[in-house]
Design a protein around this motif. Structure first.
Motif, short mmCIF file in Angstrom:
data_model
loop_
_atom_site.label_atom_id
_atom_site.label_comp_id
_atom_site.label_asym_id
_atom_site.label_seq_id
_atom_site.Cartn_x
_atom_site.Cartn_y
_atom_site.Cartn_z
N ARG A 1 -12.87 -4.51 -5.46
CA ARG A 1 -13.59 -5.32 -4.48
C ARG A 1 -14.95 -4.75 -4.10
NH1 ARG A 1 -9.54 -6.93 0.19
NH2 ARG A 1 -11.29 -8.30 0.59
N ILE A 2 -15.28 -3.55 -4.59
CA ILE A 2 -16.56 -2.95 -4.26
C ILE A 2 -17.33 -2.62 -5.53
CG2 ILE A 2 -15.71 -2.01 -2.08
CD1 ILE A 2 -15.75 0.78 -3.41
N TYR A 3 -18.63 -2.34 -5.37
CA TYR A 3 -19.47 -1.95 -6.48
C TYR A 3 -19.29 -0.45 -6.76
CZ TYR A 3 -23.56 -0.40 -9.00
OH TYR A 3 -24.39 0.19 -9.91
N TRP A 4 -19.15 -0.12 -8.02
CA TRP A 4 -19.07 1.28 -8.45
C TRP A 4 -20.22 1.56 -9.39
CZ3 TRP A 4 -15.50 4.74 -6.63
CH2 TRP A 4 -14.43 4.20 -5.92
N HIS A 5 -21.00 2.59 -9.10
CA HIS A 5 -22.04 3.04 -10.03
C HIS A 5 -21.37 3.57 -11.29
CE1 HIS A 5 -25.70 4.85 -11.51
NE2 HIS A 5 -25.11 6.02 -11.55
N LYS A 6 -20.26 4.27 -11.08
CA LYS A 6 -19.43 4.77 -12.18
C LYS A 6 -17.98 4.50 -11.79
CE LYS A 6 -18.27 9.00 -14.65
NZ LYS A 6 -18.34 10.47 -14.59
N GLU A 7 -17.28 3.74 -12.61
CA GLU A 7 -15.89 3.39 -12.34
C GLU A 7 -15.01 4.65 -12.31
OE1 GLU A 7 -14.31 0.28 -12.06
OE2 GLU A 7 -16.22 -0.77 -12.09
N PRO A 8 -14.02 4.68 -11.43
CA PRO A 8 -13.10 5.83 -11.42
C PRO A 8 -12.35 5.92 -12.75
CG PRO A 8 -12.72 4.40 -9.52
CD PRO A 8 -13.69 3.70 -10.40
N GLU A 9 -12.16 7.15 -13.20
CA GLU A 9 -11.37 7.37 -14.41
C GLU A 9 -9.88 7.38 -14.09
OE1 GLU A 9 -12.92 11.13 -15.65
OE2 GLU A 9 -14.95 10.32 -15.85
N GLN A 10 -9.56 7.71 -12.85
CA GLN A 10 -8.18 7.80 -12.40
C GLN A 10 -8.15 7.39 -10.92
OE1 GLN A 10 -6.60 11.75 -12.87
NE2 GLN A 10 -4.56 11.19 -12.18
N ILE A 11 -7.23 6.53 -10.55
CA ILE A 11 -7.14 6.08 -9.17
C ILE A 11 -6.59 7.18 -8.27
CG2 ILE A 11 -6.14 4.39 -7.58
CD1 ILE A 11 -8.36 3.31 -9.48
N SER B 1 0.82 -1.21 0.00
CA SER B 1 0.00 0.00 0.00
C SER B 1 0.86 1.27 0.00
CB SER B 1 -0.95 0.01 1.20
OG SER B 1 -0.26 0.32 2.40
N ILE B 2 2.08 1.17 0.51
CA ILE B 2 2.98 2.32 0.54
C ILE B 2 3.85 2.38 -0.71
CG2 ILE B 2 4.93 3.37 1.79
CD1 ILE B 2 2.19 3.49 3.25
N MET B 3 4.43 1.26 -1.10
CA MET B 3 5.40 1.24 -2.19
C MET B 3 4.76 1.27 -3.58
SD MET B 3 7.98 1.51 -0.37
CE MET B 3 9.19 1.51 -1.67
N ALA B 4 3.56 0.75 -3.69
CA ALA B 4 2.86 0.74 -4.99
C ALA B 4 1.42 1.18 -4.75
CB ALA B 4 2.92 -0.65 -5.61
N ARG B 5 1.28 2.35 -4.14
CA ARG B 5 -0.03 2.76 -3.63
C ARG B 5 -1.10 2.86 -4.69
NH1 ARG B 5 1.38 8.97 -1.97
NH2 ARG B 5 1.84 9.62 -4.09
#
Length: 109
Positions: A40-50, A26-30
Protein backbone atom coordinates in the motif's frame (compact mmCIF):
# COMPACT_ATOMS: atom_id res chain seq x y z
CA UNK A 1 -28.53 6.19 -9.80
CA UNK A 2 -26.26 6.07 -6.76
CA UNK A 3 -24.10 3.11 -5.77
CA UNK A 4 -26.25 2.67 -2.67
CA UNK A 5 -29.30 2.03 -4.82
CA UNK A 6 -27.45 -0.64 -6.81
CA UNK A 7 -25.73 -2.25 -3.82
CA UNK A 8 -27.70 -2.56 -0.59
CA UNK A 9 -25.83 -1.40 2.50
CA UNK A 10 -25.86 -4.91 3.93
CA UNK A 11 -23.95 -6.18 0.86
CA UNK A 12 -21.39 -3.38 1.10
CA UNK A 13 -20.89 -3.84 4.83
CA UNK A 14 -20.42 -7.58 4.46
CA UNK A 15 -17.34 -6.94 2.28
CA UNK A 16 -15.63 -4.68 4.82
CA UNK A 17 -13.55 -6.48 7.44
CA UNK A 18 -14.06 -5.46 11.04
CA UNK A 19 -11.26 -4.23 13.28
CA UNK A 20 -11.37 -7.61 15.01
CA UNK A 21 -10.88 -9.39 11.66
CA UNK A 22 -7.93 -7.18 10.75
CA UNK A 23 -6.35 -7.59 14.16
CA UNK A 24 -6.81 -11.36 14.03
CA UNK A 25 -5.11 -11.54 10.62
CA UNK A 26 -2.22 -9.36 11.85
CA UNK A 27 -1.57 -11.79 14.72
CA UNK A 28 -2.32 -15.18 13.17
CA UNK A 29 -0.74 -14.56 9.75
CA UNK A 30 1.52 -11.64 10.59
CA UNK A 31 4.04 -12.02 7.78
CA UNK A 32 1.36 -12.30 5.09
CA UNK A 33 -0.64 -9.50 6.68
CA UNK A 34 2.32 -7.09 6.71
CA UNK A 35 3.36 -8.13 3.19
CA UNK A 36 -0.08 -7.01 2.02
CA UNK A 37 0.17 -3.75 3.97
CA UNK A 38 3.59 -3.07 2.45
CA UNK A 39 1.99 -3.07 -1.01
CA UNK A 40 0.00 0.00 0.00
CA UNK A 41 3.02 2.32 0.13
CA UNK A 42 5.79 3.39 -2.23
CA UNK A 43 9.13 1.62 -1.83
CA UNK A 44 12.32 3.02 -3.35
CA UNK A 45 13.65 -0.52 -2.93
CA UNK A 46 11.24 -3.39 -2.26
CA UNK A 47 11.93 -5.46 0.86
CA UNK A 48 13.75 -8.70 0.19
CA UNK A 49 12.15 -10.28 3.26
CA UNK A 50 9.08 -9.17 5.19
CA UNK A 51 10.10 -10.60 8.57
CA UNK A 52 13.38 -11.92 9.87
CA UNK A 53 12.60 -13.43 13.26
CA UNK A 54 15.76 -15.53 13.46
CA UNK A 55 17.11 -13.55 16.44
CA UNK A 56 14.11 -13.00 18.72
CA UNK A 57 13.25 -10.78 20.45
CA UNK A 58 15.12 -8.64 17.92
CA UNK A 59 12.90 -9.14 14.89
CA UNK A 60 13.63 -7.19 11.71
CA UNK A 61 10.77 -6.05 9.50
CA UNK A 62 10.94 -5.23 5.77
CA UNK A 63 14.55 -6.36 5.49
CA UNK A 64 16.42 -4.67 2.65
CA UNK A 65 13.54 -2.33 1.91
CA UNK A 66 13.96 1.41 1.51
CA UNK A 67 11.14 3.92 1.62
CA UNK A 68 10.57 7.58 2.43
CA UNK A 69 7.86 8.20 5.01
CA UNK A 70 7.46 11.88 4.12
CA UNK A 71 6.93 10.97 0.47
CA UNK A 72 4.37 8.33 1.43
CA UNK A 73 2.50 10.64 3.80
CA UNK A 74 2.45 13.81 1.70
CA UNK A 75 4.20 14.02 -1.66
CA UNK A 76 2.61 11.04 -3.42
CA UNK A 77 -0.85 12.49 -2.74
CA UNK A 78 -0.21 15.88 -4.37
CA UNK A 79 -1.30 15.03 -7.94
CA UNK A 80 -4.71 13.61 -7.02
CA UNK A 81 -5.54 15.13 -3.63
CA UNK A 82 -3.91 18.56 -3.66
CA UNK A 83 -6.96 20.42 -2.40
CA UNK A 84 -7.97 17.88 0.22
CA UNK A 85 -7.09 18.23 3.87
CA UNK A 86 -3.74 16.64 4.64
CA UNK A 87 -3.30 17.67 8.24
CA UNK A 88 -6.05 18.37 10.76
CA UNK A 89 -5.17 19.46 14.27
CA UNK A 90 -7.93 20.12 16.81
CA UNK A 91 -7.31 21.09 20.41
CA UNK A 92 -10.25 21.06 22.77
CA UNK A 93 -7.93 22.26 25.52
CA UNK A 94 -7.16 25.61 23.92
CA UNK A 95 -10.12 25.68 21.55
CA UNK A 96 -8.05 25.94 18.36
CA UNK A 97 -8.08 24.16 15.03
CA UNK A 98 -5.59 24.03 12.17
CA UNK A 99 -6.36 22.46 8.80
CA UNK A 100 -3.76 22.34 6.02
CA UNK A 101 -4.01 21.03 2.44
CA UNK A 102 -1.29 18.87 0.92
CA UNK A 103 0.42 21.80 -0.90
CA UNK A 104 0.41 23.87 2.31
CA UNK A 105 2.11 21.04 4.19
CA UNK A 106 4.76 20.71 1.48
CA UNK A 107 5.34 24.49 1.43
CA UNK A 108 5.85 24.58 5.19
CA UNK A 109 8.97 22.45 4.88
Amino acid sequence: MSDHAQHPVSTLAADVPTFADIYHDSIMARENFWAEQAKRIYWHKEPEQILDDSNLPFAKWFVGGETNLCYNCVDRHLPDRAEQDAFVWVSSEINQELIETFPAVVDSF
